[in-house]
Design an enzyme around this catalytic site. Structure first.
Site, PDB file in Angstrom:
ATOM      1  N   ASP A  36      58.468  45.760  34.642  1.00  0.00           N
ATOM      2  CA  ASP A  36      58.056  44.251  34.161  1.00  0.00           C
ATOM      3  C   ASP A  36      58.984  43.366  34.825  1.00  0.00           C
ATOM      4  OD1 ASP A  36      57.294  41.709  32.852  1.00  0.00           O
ATOM      5  OD2 ASP A  36      56.492  42.881  30.991  1.00  0.00           O
ATOM      6  N   ASP A  93      48.715  42.715  31.217  1.00  0.00           N
ATOM      7  CA  ASP A  93      48.207  41.839  30.526  1.00  0.00           C
ATOM      8  C   ASP A  93      47.199  41.054  31.444  1.00  0.00           C
ATOM      9  OD1 ASP A  93      49.848  40.438  31.872  1.00  0.00           O
ATOM     10  OD2 ASP A  93      50.586  39.097  30.185  1.00  0.00           O
ATOM     11  N   CYS A 134      37.556  57.149  36.166  1.00  0.00           N
ATOM     12  CA  CYS A 134      38.805  56.154  36.305  1.00  0.00           C
ATOM     13  C   CYS A 134      38.481  54.950  35.670  1.00  0.00           C
ATOM     14  CB  CYS A 134      39.131  56.190  37.796  1.00  0.00           C
ATOM     15  SG  CYS A 134      37.939  55.148  38.730  1.00  0.00           S
ATOM     16  N   CYS A 146      35.302  53.327  37.208  1.00  0.00           N
ATOM     17  CA  CYS A 146      34.115  53.951  36.629  1.00  0.00           C
ATOM     18  C   CYS A 146      33.462  53.071  35.436  1.00  0.00           C
ATOM     19  CB  CYS A 146      34.124  55.435  36.266  1.00  0.00           C
ATOM     20  SG  CYS A 146      34.397  56.486  37.463  1.00  0.00           S
ATOM     21  N   CYS A 198      46.104  37.124  26.950  1.00  0.00           N
ATOM     22  CA  CYS A 198      46.542  36.920  25.317  1.00  0.00           C
ATOM     23  C   CYS A 198      47.382  35.556  25.125  1.00  0.00           C
ATOM     24  CB  CYS A 198      47.501  38.030  25.256  1.00  0.00           C
ATOM     25  SG  CYS A 198      46.852  39.516  25.435  1.00  0.00           S
ATOM     26  N   CYS A 210      36.737  56.618  42.861  1.00  0.00           N
ATOM     27  CA  CYS A 210      36.407  58.229  42.543  1.00  0.00           C
ATOM     28  C   CYS A 210      35.048  58.590  43.040  1.00  0.00           C
ATOM     29  CB  CYS A 210      36.893  58.466  41.167  1.00  0.00           C
ATOM     30  SG  CYS A 210      36.080  58.155  40.162  1.00  0.00           S
TER      31      CYS A 210
HETATM   32 ZN    ZN Z   1      36.079  55.865  39.193  1.00  0.00          ZN
END
Ligand code: ZN
Length: 492
Positions: free
Chosen positions: A168, A236, A280, A283, A297, A357
């Protein structure tokens, strides 16, 4: 036949804050059209101009996504519930093979103090001495050390994870203290990673901590995740989420996805293990929402306790993966809404046309992707720039009694914090419909919390063919705080 449609917290601003709405129809398409008819503001969120369901919203009937059924033609039976789950900046139930091989964990030796400290795990069949050795041998990277990531880091250090990476670049701010007990007033303005590193030192001196205090980018993502057994994504924003997903994919590193939105959290596991054919992030959500459609947020708030609940779940998933215990969230998305006492598991399938993928992937490396472009972060070329005015300008114009209209585009509950008394409240989701309330003959100034949603408001009205002069209050109410507070009894 009335069907319950569960609306994720992300979309409730378009349904009058209702978590569940009733709709009629004998197929998913008919039900969604009925929702759009009774809640006009949600139509453009769910459907693109050509009537296609937008890609960042996933629709489930009970626990099954409609892509695995008959899409919008999926029939609705009595008692079915339809779930609308959009992306938030957020399986296989067979044997869970431990991520840490016995060759590595076998070398771990425990001191007498360790034996006492971890005795609670030794008593559990799911952990035991073998499992605890795996936990000590594990190397876990946590991306994003806000309240969620800080909770995950704290739990994993307490559990005895041997190596933790903290990634971070931001400093501790006052709202972080509200969201998690790990941050205190003394930590204000200190790097979040330094605060949590100190905390881990006080929990377990044996845990080695590496700090990565730079912003997640295509130039550093893959190198940073490589060498870790597991990554936990607690970032975030969509750019970081897709970057972490893609970097973990190319490095073959499994990761736990954890996200928060207002009162709701989501957790899943992306294994990046080709033998299991699991999905993934791309997907699940092939593309992020349109620019500024889902506020962050810091713009919308987080229910206290939620970072600990979701962080606890994410840490629990990590420990299950490390030790090979229990059933993981691989191929499933857990959605938890403690405020409405709702918790659901959704099946997530691998998408054979996934850009990353799938069978003919278009994403070939992290460096080859323009993430600003993909996440709609760039200002579009053909949109005229939005003109801004400063708080000082606004104050001067109010005091000079110049004719103008002020429009507050925040949600009704946000206006309780501080507000301009003369502003007309029109939540952003209702603007296009209520443009007749504005006077095109005078300047209209739009304001929100940070001055970002108000830009979206102006562009929304431009799309809706509103032609009057429009200005954005630069920095929003946050920039006007001092003036609002000091004029409590005055003209504000
Ligand atoms: Zn995928």
């Amino acid at each position: 036949m009335a069907t319950d449609v569960y609306v994720s917290a992300t979309l409730r601003m378009f349904t009058g804050r209702e978590p569940v709405v009733e709709a009629a129809g004998s197929s998913v398409g008919e039900v969604l059209k009925d929702v759009a008819a009774s809640h006009e503001d949600i139509r453009r969120i769910l459907f693109a101009d050509e009537g296609r369901l937008r890609n960042f919203v996933r629709v489930f009937v009970n626990d099954t996504e409609i892509r695995g059924l008959k899409g919008l033609d999926t029939p609705i039976q009595s008692g079915d519930t339809v779930y609308l789950i959009p992306a938030v900046a957020g399986g296989a139930s067979g044997k869970n093979t431990p991520l840490i091989p016995a060759e590595r964990s076998g070398a771990v030796e425990f001191s007498d103090r360790d034996l006492e400290r971890y005795s609670g795990h030794f008593l559990l069949r799911e952990a035991g001495v073998k499992g605890q050795k795996r936990i000590r041998a594990a190397r876990v990277l946590i991306a994003g050390i806000g309240p969620l990531g800080a909770e995950v880091a704290t739990v994993l250090a307490s559990a005895g994870v041997g190596t933790l990476g903290l990634w971070d670049h931001r400093k501790t701010e006052l709202p972080d203290i509200k969201n998690l007990i790990a941050f205190t007033e003394r930590d204000l303005k200190r790097p979040r990673t330094a605060v949590i590193k100190d905390r881990i030192r006080n929990i377990c001196r044996e845990t080695a901590v590496s700090v990565f205090d730079y912003e997640i980018s295509p130039d550093n993502a893959q190198e940073t995740v490589t060498g870790y057994d597991l990554v936990i994504d607690c970032t975030d924003n969509f750019k970081s989420r897709y970057l972490v997903n893609d970097a973990c994919f190319f490095a073959g590193v499994p990761y736990v996805f954890a996200s928060l939105y207002q009162t709701e959290g989501r957790i899943t596991v992306f294994k990046n293990d080709w033998s299991t054919q699991t999905p993934c992030l791309r997907c699940l959500f092939p593309e992020p929402p349109e620019r500024n459609l889902v506020p962050t947020c810091s713009q919308t708030g987080i229910w206290s306790g939620l970072p600990s609940i979701i962080g606890g779940y994410a840490a629990c998933e990590a420990l299950k993966l490390i030790t090979g215990s229990g059933i993981t969230l691989e191929g499933r998305l857990l959605s938890v809404d403690p405020l409405n006492l709702t918790s659901r598991l959704f099946h997530v399938d691998r998408n054979c046309s996934c850009a990353l993928c799938g069978e003919s992937p278009s994403v070939r490396s992290v460096q080859a992707v323009d993430y600003d472009d993909f996440c709609n972060l760039r200002e579009p070329d053909n949109v005229p720039p939005v003109e801004s005015i400063t708080v000082e300008d606004l104050v001067r114009r109010i005091e000079n009694h110049e004719p103008l209209t002020l429009v507050d585009v925040r949600e009704p509950h946000e206006r309780a914090v501080h507000r301009f008394r003369q502003a007309i409240p029109i939540p952003i989701g209702q603007l296009a419909r209520r443009k007749g309330e504005l006077n095109p003959a005078v300047d209209t100034i739009f304001l929100c919390k940070e001055g970002k949603r108000s830009i979206l408001a102006i562009n929304t009205l431009r799309e809706a063919s509103y032609t009057g002069p429009m200005f954005n209050l630069k920095g929003g109410l946050d920039a006007a705080k001092d003036i609002v507070f000091s004029n409590e009894a005055g003209w504000l």
